[in-house]
Design an enzyme around this catalytic site. Structure first.
Site, mmCIF file in Angstrom:
data_model
loop_
_atom_site.group_PDB
_atom_site.id
_atom_site.type_symbol
_atom_site.label_atom_id
_atom_site.label_comp_id
_atom_site.label_asym_id
_atom_site.label_seq_id
_atom_site.Cartn_x
_atom_site.Cartn_y
_atom_site.Cartn_z
ATOM 1 N N ASP A 1 47.785 61.371 79.767
ATOM 2 C CA ASP A 1 47.429 60.153 79.376
ATOM 3 C C ASP A 1 47.120 59.284 80.797
ATOM 4 O OD1 ASP A 1 46.707 57.392 79.061
ATOM 5 O OD2 ASP A 1 47.739 57.461 77.201
ATOM 6 N N ILE A 2 46.081 59.119 81.358
ATOM 7 C CA ILE A 2 45.749 58.571 82.673
ATOM 8 C C ILE A 2 46.439 57.182 82.612
ATOM 9 C CG2 ILE A 2 43.660 57.125 82.134
ATOM 10 C CD1 ILE A 2 42.835 58.474 85.224
ATOM 11 N N GLY B 1 37.419 55.336 74.539
ATOM 12 C CA GLY B 1 37.983 56.454 75.550
ATOM 13 C C GLY B 1 38.734 55.932 76.596
ATOM 14 N N VAL B 2 38.729 56.419 77.946
ATOM 15 C CA VAL B 2 39.598 55.991 78.916
ATOM 16 C C VAL B 2 39.625 54.587 79.187
ATOM 17 C CG1 VAL B 2 40.055 56.293 81.341
ATOM 18 C CG2 VAL B 2 39.191 58.296 80.123
ATOM 19 N N ASP B 3 38.243 54.161 79.025
ATOM 20 C CA ASP B 3 37.956 52.518 79.257
ATOM 21 C C ASP B 3 38.982 51.720 78.449
ATOM 22 O OD1 ASP B 3 36.966 50.351 80.437
ATOM 23 O OD2 ASP B 3 34.849 50.763 79.528
ATOM 24 N N SER C 1 32.517 60.922 82.389
ATOM 25 C CA SER C 1 31.364 61.386 81.701
ATOM 26 C C SER C 1 31.270 62.545 80.866
ATOM 27 C CB SER C 1 29.920 61.573 82.661
ATOM 28 O OG SER C 1 29.545 60.413 83.285
ATOM 29 N N THR C 2 32.791 63.190 80.673
ATOM 30 C CA THR C 2 32.626 64.099 79.681
ATOM 31 C C THR C 2 33.018 63.880 78.236
ATOM 32 O OG1 THR C 2 35.092 64.602 80.325
ATOM 33 C CG2 THR C 2 33.497 65.751 81.605
ATOM 34 N N GLY C 3 33.152 62.687 77.885
ATOM 35 C CA GLY C 3 33.446 62.201 76.524
ATOM 36 C C GLY C 3 32.292 61.591 75.856
ATOM 37 N N TYR D 1 29.923 60.122 77.100
ATOM 38 C CA TYR D 1 28.734 60.291 77.874
ATOM 39 C C TYR D 1 28.191 61.589 77.907
ATOM 40 C CZ TYR D 1 28.444 55.462 79.586
ATOM 41 O OH TYR D 1 28.459 54.096 79.696
HETATM 42 N N1 AR6 Z 1 43.609 59.677 79.836
HETATM 43 C C1 AR6 Z 1 42.797 60.571 80.240
HETATM 44 N N2 AR6 Z 1 41.583 61.024 79.744
HETATM 45 C C2 AR6 Z 1 41.288 60.313 78.581
HETATM 46 C C3 AR6 Z 1 41.987 59.484 78.142
HETATM 47 C C4 AR6 Z 1 43.100 58.997 78.636
HETATM 48 N N3 AR6 Z 1 43.851 57.992 77.927
HETATM 49 N N4 AR6 Z 1 41.147 59.079 76.838
HETATM 50 C C5 AR6 Z 1 39.898 59.928 76.845
HETATM 51 N N5 AR6 Z 1 40.128 60.601 77.836
HETATM 52 P P1 AR6 Z 1 35.268 58.703 78.075
HETATM 53 P P2 AR6 Z 1 32.914 58.595 79.487
HETATM 54 C C6 AR6 Z 1 39.139 61.723 78.411
HETATM 55 O O1 AR6 Z 1 34.489 58.887 76.663
HETATM 56 O O2 AR6 Z 1 32.485 60.228 78.879
HETATM 57 C C7 AR6 Z 1 33.576 54.294 76.995
HETATM 58 O O3 AR6 Z 1 33.289 53.605 75.771
HETATM 59 C C8 AR6 Z 1 38.279 62.187 77.232
HETATM 60 O O4 AR6 Z 1 38.581 63.323 76.461
HETATM 61 O O5 AR6 Z 1 36.497 57.867 78.047
HETATM 62 O O6 AR6 Z 1 32.468 58.667 80.852
HETATM 63 C C9 AR6 Z 1 33.067 53.837 78.288
HETATM 64 O O7 AR6 Z 1 33.293 52.049 77.951
HETATM 65 C C10 AR6 Z 1 37.025 62.800 78.204
HETATM 66 O O8 AR6 Z 1 37.210 63.936 78.712
HETATM 67 O O9 AR6 Z 1 34.528 58.431 79.259
HETATM 68 C C11 AR6 Z 1 31.563 53.951 78.416
HETATM 69 O O10 AR6 Z 1 30.947 53.190 77.312
HETATM 70 C C12 AR6 Z 1 37.227 61.830 79.534
HETATM 71 O O11 AR6 Z 1 38.221 61.392 79.455
HETATM 72 C C13 AR6 Z 1 31.755 55.237 77.985
HETATM 73 O O12 AR6 Z 1 32.917 55.495 77.118
HETATM 74 C C14 AR6 Z 1 36.081 60.631 79.566
HETATM 75 O O13 AR6 Z 1 35.748 60.445 78.215
HETATM 76 C C15 AR6 Z 1 31.959 56.401 79.132
HETATM 77 O O14 AR6 Z 1 31.925 57.736 78.726
#
Ligand code: AR6
Length: 170
Positions: free
Chosen positions: A10-11, A32-34, A122-124, A126
């Site tokens: 977890d980041i 997600g991460v955000d 972007s791999t979640g 997006y």
């Molecule tokens: N720690 C590390 N990696 C994570 C965590 C974590 N706690 N949680 C998820 N991931 P995403 P995006 C991974 O969807 O695709 C948001 O709603 C996840 O498995 O977080 O850039 C924003 O507000 C994936 O591999 O980001 C934007 O609207 C990666 O992090 C949108 O999502 C990115 O997934 C951005 O989409």
């Protein structure tokens, strides 16, 4: 000398100078991460994001750009917010993805950070294919001209870890 490291986890639990957030243009949070960063980092991060929206980024943070705020309660000095591209099979948006990694490193260098943690941007939500996202991420940071001593990729699940391990170690 920059070392590139991989961690599965977890980041929001990393101890580094700068944690990169895969944000969206509104800078006002999301899933997600955000979502995880704002939840664990507390309200100080959102308050600074709101100030950025009221000032320099009235129309939002453009895709491929990066901006720093405090890291609130996280074990870091800064959160660097960057906006990845939504993946499309009709249009090549990889320059924007590459730009997210480059610009985040540029901002980190400017701040005087020496360690940085990246998620797989972007791999979640997006939709960017993991193998391609991993390759672009690793190639970009490998060729970057940066002062970082450590660039850490923090991958949430084993599949992401494997993709980054393949991109980094062949
Ligand atoms: N720690 C590390 N990696 C994570 C965590 C974590 N706690 N949680 C998820 N991931 P995403 P995006 C991974 O969807 O695709 C948001 O709603 C996840 O498995 O977080 O850039 C924003 O507000 C994936 O591999 O980001 C934007 O609207 C990666 O992090 C949108 O999502 C990115 O997934 C951005 O989409």
């Amino acid at each position: 000398m920059t070392s590139i490291t991989l961690v599965q986890g977890d980041i929001t639990l990393q101890s580094v100078d700068a944690i990169v957030n895969a944000a969206n243009s509104t800078l006002l949070g999301g899933g997600g991460v955000d979502g995880a960063i704002h939840r664990r980092g507390g309200p100080a991060i959102l308050a600074e994001c709101k100030d950025l929206r009221a000032g320099r980024y009235k129309r939002g943070l453009p895709v491929g750009e990066a901006v720093a705020t405090t890291a609130g309660d996280l074990d870091a000095r800064w959160v660097i917010h960057t906006v990845g591209p939504v993946h499309s099979y009709d249009e090549d948006r990889s320059e924007f993805l590459i730009s997210c990694y480059r610009e985040s490193l540029r901002v980190a260098d400017e701040l005087g950070a020496s360690t940085i943690a990246f998620p797989a941007i972007s791999t979640g939500v997006y939709g960017w294919p993991m193998d391609d996202g991993a390759r672009r991420a690793v190639d970009t940071v490998r060729s970057a001209d940066t002062m970082m001593t450590e660039i850490r990729f923090v991958l949430f699940d084993p599949r992401a870890y494997r993709a980054f391990d393949k991109a980094l170690n062949g």
